[in-house]
Structure formats: C-alpha cells, structure tokens
Design a protein around this motif. Structure first.
Motif, PDB file in Angstrom:
ATOM      1  N   GLN A 137       2.907   7.129  16.557  1.00 42.43           N
ATOM      2  CA  GLN A 137       2.663   8.652  16.559  1.00 42.43           C
ATOM      3  C   GLN A 137       4.013   9.403  16.159  1.00 42.43           C
ATOM      4  OE1 GLN A 137      -0.328  10.043  17.776  1.00 42.43           O
ATOM      5  NE2 GLN A 137       0.697  12.163  17.171  1.00 42.43           N
ATOM      6  N   PHE A 138       5.383   8.713  16.530  1.00 40.80           N
ATOM      7  CA  PHE A 138       6.557   9.039  16.272  1.00 40.80           C
ATOM      8  C   PHE A 138       6.809   9.184  14.663  1.00 40.80           C
ATOM      9  CE2 PHE A 138       8.254   7.524  20.550  1.00 40.80           C
ATOM     10  CZ  PHE A 138       7.585   8.617  21.257  1.00 40.80           C
ATOM     11  N   ARG A 139       6.338   8.398  14.216  1.00 39.55           N
ATOM     12  CA  ARG A 139       6.625   8.065  12.750  1.00 39.55           C
ATOM     13  C   ARG A 139       5.595   8.908  11.840  1.00 39.55           C
ATOM     14  NH1 ARG A 139      10.345   4.632  11.063  1.00 39.55           N
ATOM     15  NH2 ARG A 139       9.679   4.630   9.223  1.00 39.55           N
ATOM     16  N   GLY A 140       4.485   9.317  12.495  1.00 36.43           N
ATOM     17  CA  GLY A 140       3.357   9.911  11.676  1.00 36.43           C
ATOM     18  C   GLY A 140       2.099   8.993  11.348  1.00 36.43           C
ATOM     19  N   ARG A 141       1.300   8.938  11.892  1.00 33.68           N
ATOM     20  CA  ARG A 141       0.139   8.171  11.804  1.00 33.68           C
ATOM     21  C   ARG A 141      -0.436   8.163  10.473  1.00 33.68           C
ATOM     22  NH1 ARG A 141      -4.184   8.948  14.554  1.00 33.68           N
ATOM     23  NH2 ARG A 141      -4.607   6.817  15.162  1.00 33.68           N
ATOM     24  N   SER A 142      -0.439   9.283   9.957  1.00 35.88           N
ATOM     25  CA  SER A 142      -1.229   9.583   8.460  1.00 35.88           C
ATOM     26  C   SER A 142      -0.400   8.615   7.406  1.00 35.88           C
ATOM     27  CB  SER A 142      -1.012  10.987   8.105  1.00 35.88           C
ATOM     28  OG  SER A 142       0.456  11.309   7.899  1.00 35.88           O
ATOM     29  N   LYS A 143       0.746   8.142   8.016  1.00 36.71           N
ATOM     30  CA  LYS A 143       1.528   7.079   6.798  1.00 36.71           C
ATOM     31  C   LYS A 143       0.994   5.749   6.925  1.00 36.71           C
ATOM     32  CE  LYS A 143       5.770   9.662   7.723  1.00 36.71           C
ATOM     33  NZ  LYS A 143       7.314   9.469   8.063  1.00 36.71           N
ATOM     34  N   TYR A 144      -0.023   5.565   7.854  1.00 38.39           N
ATOM     35  CA  TYR A 144      -0.526   4.127   8.074  1.00 38.39           C
ATOM     36  C   TYR A 144      -1.961   4.072   7.689  1.00 38.39           C
ATOM     37  CZ  TYR A 144       4.076   3.531  10.460  1.00 38.39           C
ATOM     38  OH  TYR A 144       5.228   3.638  10.800  1.00 38.39           O
ATOM     39  N   THR A 145      -2.257   2.831   7.395  1.00 39.49           N
ATOM     40  CA  THR A 145      -3.754   2.614   7.078  1.00 39.49           C
ATOM     41  C   THR A 145      -4.612   2.531   8.415  1.00 39.49           C
ATOM     42  OG1 THR A 145      -3.616   0.200   7.031  1.00 39.49           O
ATOM     43  CG2 THR A 145      -3.350   1.453   4.834  1.00 39.49           C
ATOM     44  N   ARG A 146      -5.718   2.741   8.168  1.00 37.93           N
ATOM     45  CA  ARG A 146      -6.758   2.820   9.325  1.00 37.93           C
ATOM     46  C   ARG A 146      -6.772   1.269   9.940  1.00 37.93           C
ATOM     47  NH1 ARG A 146      -7.739   5.108  13.476  1.00 37.93           N
ATOM     48  NH2 ARG A 146      -7.906   6.841  12.259  1.00 37.93           N
ATOM     49  N   ALA A 147      -6.710   0.352   9.250  1.00 42.00           N
ATOM     50  CA  ALA A 147      -6.564  -1.209   9.713  1.00 42.00           C
ATOM     51  C   ALA A 147      -5.229  -1.395  10.417  1.00 42.00           C
ATOM     52  CB  ALA A 147      -6.472  -2.106   8.441  1.00 42.00           C
ATOM     53  N   THR A 160       0.928  -1.300  -0.044  1.00 38.39           N
ATOM     54  CA  THR A 160      -0.063   0.020  -0.037  1.00 38.39           C
ATOM     55  C   THR A 160       0.831   1.185  -0.072  1.00 38.39           C
ATOM     56  OG1 THR A 160      -0.092  -0.039   2.486  1.00 38.39           O
ATOM     57  CG2 THR A 160      -1.912  -1.102   1.189  1.00 38.39           C
ATOM     58  N   GLY A 161       2.265   0.952  -0.033  1.00 38.29           N
ATOM     59  CA  GLY A 161       3.020   2.369   0.088  1.00 38.29           C
ATOM     60  C   GLY A 161       3.787   2.822   1.535  1.00 38.29           C
ATOM     61  N   THR A 162       3.409   2.273   2.216  1.00 36.65           N
ATOM     62  CA  THR A 162       3.606   2.654   3.634  1.00 36.65           C
ATOM     63  C   THR A 162       5.249   2.184   3.756  1.00 36.65           C
ATOM     64  OG1 THR A 162       1.711   2.194   4.689  1.00 36.65           O
ATOM     65  CG2 THR A 162       3.685   2.305   5.948  1.00 36.65           C
ATOM     66  N   ARG A 163       6.089   3.075   4.080  1.00 36.88           N
ATOM     67  CA  ARG A 163       7.672   2.938   4.175  1.00 36.88           C
ATOM     68  C   ARG A 163       7.877   2.351   5.617  1.00 36.88           C
ATOM     69  NH1 ARG A 163      11.853   6.302   6.013  1.00 36.88           N
ATOM     70  NH2 ARG A 163      13.944   5.804   4.947  1.00 36.88           N
ATOM     71  N   TYR A 164       8.604   1.199   5.632  1.00 39.99           N
ATOM     72  CA  TYR A 164       9.213   0.436   6.968  1.00 39.99           C
ATOM     73  C   TYR A 164      10.693   0.459   6.764  1.00 39.99           C
ATOM     74  CZ  TYR A 164       4.345  -1.077   7.717  1.00 39.99           C
ATOM     75  OH  TYR A 164       2.889  -1.139   7.914  1.00 39.99           O
ATOM     76  N   PHE A 165      10.987   1.300   7.712  1.00 46.66           N
ATOM     77  CA  PHE A 165      12.540   1.439   8.004  1.00 46.66           C
ATOM     78  C   PHE A 165      12.744   1.983   9.490  1.00 46.66           C
ATOM     79  CE2 PHE A 165      16.450   3.884   7.533  1.00 46.66           C
ATOM     80  CZ  PHE A 165      17.408   2.733   7.229  1.00 46.66           C
ATOM     81  N   GLY A 166      13.965   1.512   9.939  1.00 45.52           N
ATOM     82  CA  GLY A 166      14.277   1.984  11.329  1.00 45.52           C
ATOM     83  C   GLY A 166      13.359   1.316  12.294  1.00 45.52           C
ATOM     84  N   PHE A 167      13.219   2.089  13.341  1.00 46.87           N
ATOM     85  CA  PHE A 167      12.500   1.736  14.575  1.00 46.87           C
ATOM     86  C   PHE A 167      11.159   1.503  14.440  1.00 46.87           C
ATOM     87  CE2 PHE A 167      16.183   2.610  17.242  1.00 46.87           C
ATOM     88  CZ  PHE A 167      16.150   1.630  17.972  1.00 46.87           C
ATOM     89  N   GLN A 168      10.453   0.390  14.185  1.00 45.78           N
ATOM     90  CA  GLN A 168       8.934   0.308  13.786  1.00 45.78           C
ATOM     91  C   GLN A 168       8.040  -0.029  15.047  1.00 45.78           C
ATOM     92  OE1 GLN A 168       7.546   0.918  10.809  1.00 45.78           O
ATOM     93  NE2 GLN A 168       5.685   0.427  12.146  1.00 45.78           N
ATOM     94  N   ARG A 169       8.668  -0.670  15.904  1.00 45.25           N
ATOM     95  CA  ARG A 169       7.773  -0.998  17.000  1.00 45.25           C
ATOM     96  C   ARG A 169       8.131  -0.573  18.762  1.00 45.25           C
ATOM     97  NH1 ARG A 169       5.305  -7.038  18.806  1.00 45.25           N
ATOM     98  NH2 ARG A 169       7.507  -7.256  19.310  1.00 45.25           N
TER      99      ARG A 169
END
Length: 321
Positions: A116-126, A75-84
C-alpha cells in the motif's frame, strides 16, 4: 514428442560435529541446579494440570526486508528499498479429550502494508494476492489410541518422512511454502495436508500407514514477484482431491544407539514441470519412491543417512532432444 521417464537415485549423508566429553560434564554441572523444581511450583503445576484440559497459545511476528540493489522483475515491477513490512498472527488450540485423545487446531494470517505504501498499482494481481494478505488453517487433527498397540491420527497435519532438516530426500509427503525461497522459517516451511495416519507398535518396531486424500502442492513464486522468472504464467493442472489420493508406508526400528526406517510412497510431485505437448501448461508427475534412513551414534558423534529411489520423474526439453 514422447514423455521421458527418469529413474533417479538419491543419497544423503549428514555428519554432526562432536561435543567433547569434558564440555558435556561442565554443562551438566552448570545446569544441575535447574533440574529440580521448588515444591510450591510443582504443587501449582499439578493443580493446574488437573483442572485445565485446554491450552490456547499464539504469537505475533513482524518481519521486514530491504532491497539495496535497484532492479526490476521481468514484468517491470521496480524492487528497491523496503519491500516487506509483514505482520503475522498465529493461534493454536490444544484440547485433552477423554480416553487420552487429543485435538489440535491452528491457523495464521498476515498483512503487509508495504504494498500500500509503495503503490498497489505497481504490482501484478498475483503478487498482491499471494504476498499482501493471506490466511489459512494450519494443522487441524484428532489423535488417539484405538488399541494398546494402535494409534490413529486424522485431519490436516505434517508428517516428517525423512531424517535431515533441510535436505529433502525421503521427506516427500508435505509440500513447501516457497513463495520466498530461503526466507521461510523452518517450522512454517511445510504445508499441512489432510491425511489418515495409523501407527502400530510391536516391540522395538513400529509400522506406519498413511492415506492422503487432500492434494496440495508447493506454493511457488508468483508472476511479477522478485523471485519469478518470466512474463507469463502457464495454467497449472492439478489432480482432484479424493479421486487421486497419495499413499505411504514406513517400518521403523529403534534400538540402543541407532535406529532405521524403510519406507515407500506413491505420490504426486509437489513441484510442477512444463508439459512439452501443447497447449502450454504445468503438470505434476505421479511418482514412486522407496528408500531408507537412519541414525547411528558413536561416542559424541551422530551419523545420519537417507537413500531413496524414484521412478516417474518427467522433465521438459526442447523438441528433438
């Protein structure tokens, strides 16, 4: 297009490595001094057990993950660095009730500020709904004896139906939390379901019957997560609670050096499949299972086996296949 049915036969054999006899003797010598409690500790434990009928316990867990490879989900979400950066709290209450009955209630919840740190708008609602915050009750049950040879347990619970820890052949009653495959602790992997369990005992044998009116399924990766392949999530059709219950039964024999079980279940497949006929949707197959499992010890060796026969499995295929 017609729906295919598959009858499958599954066999699992687990072999545990032996522990040499001389190592066992040395270990017993080393730990021998810890077998007896000091008298003042034994007296204190006796006094506490006589006064306290409840036990409240809990824990706080902090876990994190780091993606060293820069990549994107479908879906285009970038996954890099601290994720959890998840903080989880667990709470459990146990009560000792009159007539040797027992009650347990447990629950958990977590919050992950990484989104929240990475920006919630980058992720889908699910993704936000499933991975940022979550909370629910775990096991909540009441257990006791109806007769000298009959026990009953009612409520939301986990029923381990097989012998192996990670390879599921007979263990089909509890769905799994697979939102992050391979990253969930084994004790938190099974999702408890509401059931009525009755156990009867006669000599070396016991008979267990289970009715499951609460229908829950595997918690799978969500659209837009690092584990979900695709850009579309079809709607999932689920059976109704109480109207489409599951049933299971097991006969267990425990003897010197070995034990054996014979079991069967009529249940819903916890993992959905894509229906081939329009409209596009995910469905769960109704399955039959009969099987057997057991343990056998020979000296320092432990042998385990599980064998099962399934009927009713459906699969998705291309038109014309």
């Amino acid at each position: 297009m017609t729906r295919r049915r598959l009858r499958s036969f599954v066999l699992a054999l687990v072999l545990a490595l032996p522990c040499p006899v001389w190592a066992q003797e040395d270990l017993e010598d080393i730990l021998g001094g810890f077998e007896e409690e000091p008298e003042f500790l034994a007296e204190e434990a006796t006094e506490d057990s006589g006064e306290r009928f409840w036990d409240l316990s809990g824990s706080v867990e902090l876990s994190g993950s780091f993606n060293y490879r820069n990549h994107r989900s479908d879906t285009g979400t970038r996954y890099f660095g601290f994720q959890r950066l998840r903080t989880r709290g667990n709470l459990q209450l146990d009560l000792e009730l009159p007539y040797e009955w027992a009650f347990r209630a447990e629950g958990w919840g977590f919050i992950d500020p990484a989104y929240q740190f990475r920006g919630r708008s980058k992720y889908t609602r699910a993704v936000l709904d499933a991975y940022e915050t979550d909370a629910e009750f775990g096991e909540v049950w009441l257990q006791g004896a109806l007769h000298d040879r009959i026990d009953v347990k009612v409520g939301r619970q986990v029923a381990i139906w097989g012998r192996s820890e990670t390879l599921r052949v007979l263990d089909v009653l509890n769905p799994l939390d697979n939102r992050e495959p391979g990253r969930v602790d084994l004790e938190d992997l099974r999702r408890p379901v509401g059931m009525l369990r009755v156990d009867g005992y006669l000599g070396d044998w016991s008979l267990t019957g289970i009715a499951i009116p609460e229908i829950r399924f595997d918690h799978l990766p969500q659209l837009g997560s690092d584990f979900y392949p695709g850009v579309f999530a079809p709607p999932e059709i689920e059976p109704d609670d109480w109207e489409d219950p599951e049933f299971a039964a097991k006969l267990t024999g425990i003897f010197s050096g070995w034990d054996v079980t014979f079991q069967g279940a009529w249940f819903w497949n916890d993992t959905p499949r894509l229906a081939r006929n329009p409209p596009l949707r995910l469905v769960h197959d109704r399955l039959w299972m009969v099987g057997s499992g057991g343990n056998y010890t020979k000296g320092s060796w432990l042998f385990k086996y599980e064998v099962a026969f399934f009927d009713g499995l459906g699969f998705t295929s291309n038109p014309g296949d």
